[in-house]
Design a protein around this motif. Structure first.
Motif: not given
Length: 232
Positions: A46-50, A196-200, A218-220, A223-226
């Motif tokens: 949620m936060v990474a998208q925002i 996707e984040l969970h799998r990564a 996990i948040y880092a 952010k890397e993925m988005v």
């Protein structure tokens, strides 16, 4: 070998993570990830998208159902990005307790507020630029007529993909969809990234034997993925 701590109770999960880490010594350890009730991966998505969509520094972020596991972690992530975070609950005491617990664990300041009915929800949203709906599945937290007419809200995200949705008047598939002049992320719009984040993160556990993946790590990764993929 790696350890994945799940379950429905975030507090118990956090205690278990601490207990596991205390058992490690020297090089005798394995990587471990905490994601009780999917709270860390959902909040991070949620936060990474925002934060990819807008600069949140100095903006007021209201977290509806903020005392739940997703709400608490999302609030922490937003606060660390420089937002002024308001955690809401039907009970001011529960909201204050959640703020205190997150300050003790993460060192961030958040403010409590009551959001128990249409009147108190509308009041809690006054002056907000960002709204996160982090309630249980199938529970509407804010009606469309309340948020649609709010002149300050810029962006909203809903963790709920089970109708009725947490934010009335949106679609669970919304991903940066403009509605009533506000950018909207629905439960599936968030959920695809969350999965996707969970799998990564689970895959990352097996790249070393000394990783600890909690909210910060996990948040880092989110952010890397988005940042690397325009799909998000």
């Amino acid at each position: 070998t790696a350890l994945f701590i799940s379950g429905s109770n975030l507090v118990a999960g956090q205690d278990l993570l601490t207990a596991v880490q205390k058992k490690f010594f020297a090089n005798f350890r394995v990587s471990v990830m905490l994601d009780s009730n999917g709270s860390n991966t959902t909040a991070a998505a949620m936060v990474a998208q925002i934060t990819k969509t807008t600069d949140v520094r100095g903006k007021r972020c209201v977290v509806l159902a903020g005392t739940g596991p997703v709400g608490q972690r999302a609030g922490v992530m937003m606060a660390r990005e420089g937002a002024e975070v308001i955690l809401t609950s039907r009970s001011l005491e529960r909201a204050q307790a959640a703020c205190d617990a997150m300050k003790e664990r993460f060192g961030v300041e958040m403010k409590p507020a009551v959001a128990a009915d249409d009147e108190t929800i509308a009041k809690a949203l006054e002056g907000a630029q960002i709204v996160l709906a982090c309630g249980a599945a199938g529970v509407e937290l804010v009606k469309e007529e309340i948020w649609a007419g709010n002149p300050t809200i810029e962006i909203m995200s809903d963790a709920n993909a089970t109708p009725p949705l947490g934010i009335g008047g949106i679609d669970m598939m919304d991903k940066a969809k403009l509605r009533h002049g506000k950018i909207i992320y629905g439960g599936i719009g968030v959920g695809v990234l969350k999965l996707e984040l969970h799998r990564a993160c689970v895959g990352q556990l097996f790249t070393a034997n000394d990783l600890v993946l909690d909210a910060e790590e996990i948040y880092a990764k989110a952010k890397e993925m988005v940042a690397e993929d325009d799909r998000w």
